[in-house]
Write a protein that holds these residues in place. Structure first.
Motif, short mmCIF file in Angstrom:
data_model
loop_
_atom_site.label_atom_id
_atom_site.label_comp_id
_atom_site.label_asym_id
_atom_site.label_seq_id
_atom_site.Cartn_x
_atom_site.Cartn_y
_atom_site.Cartn_z
N LEU A 88 -5.75 -9.12 10.57
CA LEU A 88 -5.29 -7.88 9.93
C LEU A 88 -6.05 -7.60 8.64
N ILE A 89 -6.27 -8.63 7.84
CA ILE A 89 -7.00 -8.43 6.58
C ILE A 89 -8.46 -8.09 6.86
N LEU A 90 -9.08 -8.78 7.81
CA LEU A 90 -10.46 -8.44 8.18
C LEU A 90 -10.55 -7.03 8.75
N GLY A 91 -9.55 -6.65 9.53
CA GLY A 91 -9.51 -5.27 10.04
C GLY A 91 -9.37 -4.26 8.91
N GLY A 92 -8.56 -4.60 7.91
CA GLY A 92 -8.41 -3.72 6.76
C GLY A 92 -9.71 -3.56 5.98
N LEU A 93 -10.45 -4.67 5.84
CA LEU A 93 -11.75 -4.59 5.16
C LEU A 93 -12.75 -3.77 5.97
N ALA A 94 -12.72 -3.94 7.30
CA ALA A 94 -13.59 -3.14 8.16
C ALA A 94 -13.23 -1.66 8.07
N LEU A 95 -11.92 -1.36 8.03
CA LEU A 95 -11.49 0.03 7.85
C LEU A 95 -11.96 0.59 6.52
N LEU A 96 -11.83 -0.20 5.46
CA LEU A 96 -12.29 0.22 4.14
C LEU A 96 -13.75 0.63 4.18
N ILE A 97 -14.57 -0.23 4.76
CA ILE A 97 -16.01 0.05 4.84
C ILE A 97 -16.28 1.28 5.71
N ALA A 98 -15.59 1.36 6.84
CA ALA A 98 -15.81 2.48 7.77
C ALA A 98 -15.38 3.81 7.15
N GLY A 105 -13.58 8.57 1.49
CA GLY A 105 -13.23 8.44 0.08
C GLY A 105 -12.43 7.19 -0.25
N PHE A 106 -12.30 6.97 -1.55
CA PHE A 106 -11.66 5.78 -2.09
C PHE A 106 -10.17 5.73 -1.77
N ILE A 107 -9.48 6.83 -1.90
CA ILE A 107 -8.02 6.83 -1.76
C ILE A 107 -7.61 6.43 -0.35
N LEU A 108 -8.20 7.06 0.66
CA LEU A 108 -7.86 6.72 2.04
C LEU A 108 -8.29 5.31 2.41
N ALA A 109 -9.48 4.92 1.95
CA ALA A 109 -10.00 3.59 2.29
C ALA A 109 -9.14 2.49 1.66
N THR A 110 -8.80 2.65 0.41
CA THR A 110 -7.99 1.65 -0.27
C THR A 110 -6.57 1.62 0.30
N SER A 111 -6.06 2.77 0.67
CA SER A 111 -4.73 2.81 1.29
C SER A 111 -4.71 2.05 2.60
N ALA A 112 -5.75 2.21 3.41
CA ALA A 112 -5.82 1.48 4.68
C ALA A 112 -5.84 -0.02 4.44
N LEU A 113 -6.60 -0.47 3.46
CA LEU A 113 -6.66 -1.89 3.14
C LEU A 113 -5.30 -2.39 2.64
N PHE A 114 -4.63 -1.61 1.82
CA PHE A 114 -3.31 -1.99 1.30
C PHE A 114 -2.30 -2.16 2.43
N VAL A 115 -2.27 -1.21 3.35
CA VAL A 115 -1.29 -1.26 4.43
C VAL A 115 -1.56 -2.44 5.36
N THR A 116 -2.82 -2.69 5.71
CA THR A 116 -3.11 -3.81 6.60
C THR A 116 -2.84 -5.14 5.91
N THR A 117 -3.09 -5.23 4.61
CA THR A 117 -2.82 -6.47 3.88
C THR A 117 -1.31 -6.72 3.79
N SER A 118 -0.54 -5.68 3.53
CA SER A 118 0.92 -5.87 3.47
C SER A 118 1.47 -6.26 4.84
N ALA A 119 0.89 -5.71 5.91
CA ALA A 119 1.31 -6.12 7.26
C ALA A 119 0.93 -7.58 7.52
N ALA A 120 -0.21 -8.01 6.99
CA ALA A 120 -0.63 -9.41 7.16
C ALA A 120 0.34 -10.37 6.47
N PHE A 121 0.96 -9.91 5.39
CA PHE A 121 1.93 -10.73 4.69
C PHE A 121 3.33 -10.60 5.26
N GLY A 122 3.46 -9.88 6.38
CA GLY A 122 4.73 -9.84 7.08
C GLY A 122 5.58 -8.61 6.87
N ARG A 123 5.14 -7.66 6.07
CA ARG A 123 5.92 -6.44 5.88
C ARG A 123 5.81 -5.56 7.09
#
Length: 161
Positions: A88-98, A105-123
């Motif tokens: 999930l975290i690697l997918g979030g980083l790939a989404l950020l780059i893509a 832009g920054f807002i959408l890319a960072t939001s995607a990383l935030f959501v995938t990281t929170s899902a990786a932590f079980g949220r």
């Protein structure tokens, strides 16, 4: 005097902890070496090479602390590996780059990383996490763009601001 267990069962060197300490120390060395390659743009005071050195000092301290605990056998036991969280975290980083790569832009890319990281932590609150991520990313973008006058990748949302 307290009775402490003695012998091999008392203190086992945590090999994984030693490897992690070595990796942290190696990363610190790479940061310092890389910061020395930056051209100095200031005639006096601090330049851009200072922040990587500060981070390297922090990493070095973490490496020393981790090494001490690993040698003493004081590191907490690790849980079993869960590849889902890492993916999930690697997918979030790939989404950020893509997203940045296609001009999202920054807002959408960072939001995607935030959501995938929170899902990786079980949220599991994806909609709430998305809303939090959009608000936080927008505030961070505004702080960098307006207050610090530093440019971040601009996309459709950033152009609206």
């Amino acid at each position: 005097m307290t009775d402490l267990p003695r012998g091999p069962a008392a203190r086992r060197v945590d090999r994984a902890g030693v490897v992690i300490a070595a990796a942290l120390a190696a990363l610190a060395v790479v940061l310092v070496w890389d910061s020395r390659q930056l051209p100095s743009t200031t005639m006096y005071g601090m330049g851009p090479e200072v922040m990587p050195v500060v981070i390297a000092i922090g990493l070095g301290l973490l490496a020393i602390g981790n090494l001490i605990d690993a040698l003493r056998g004081n590191l907490p036991p690790r849980e079993s590996a869960d590849p889902r969280a890492v993916l999930l975290i690697l997918g979030g980083l790939a989404l950020l780059i893509a997203i940045i790569g296609v001009g999202g832009g920054f807002i959408l890319a960072t939001s995607a990383l935030f959501v995938t990281t929170s899902a990786a932590f079980g949220r599991r609150a994806i909609f709430a996490d998305s809303a939090i991520a959009l608000v936080m990313s927008t505030l961070i973008y505004l702080a960098f763009d307006r207050l610090l006058t530093l440019s971040l990748p601009a996309g459709p949302l950033e152009r609206l601001l």
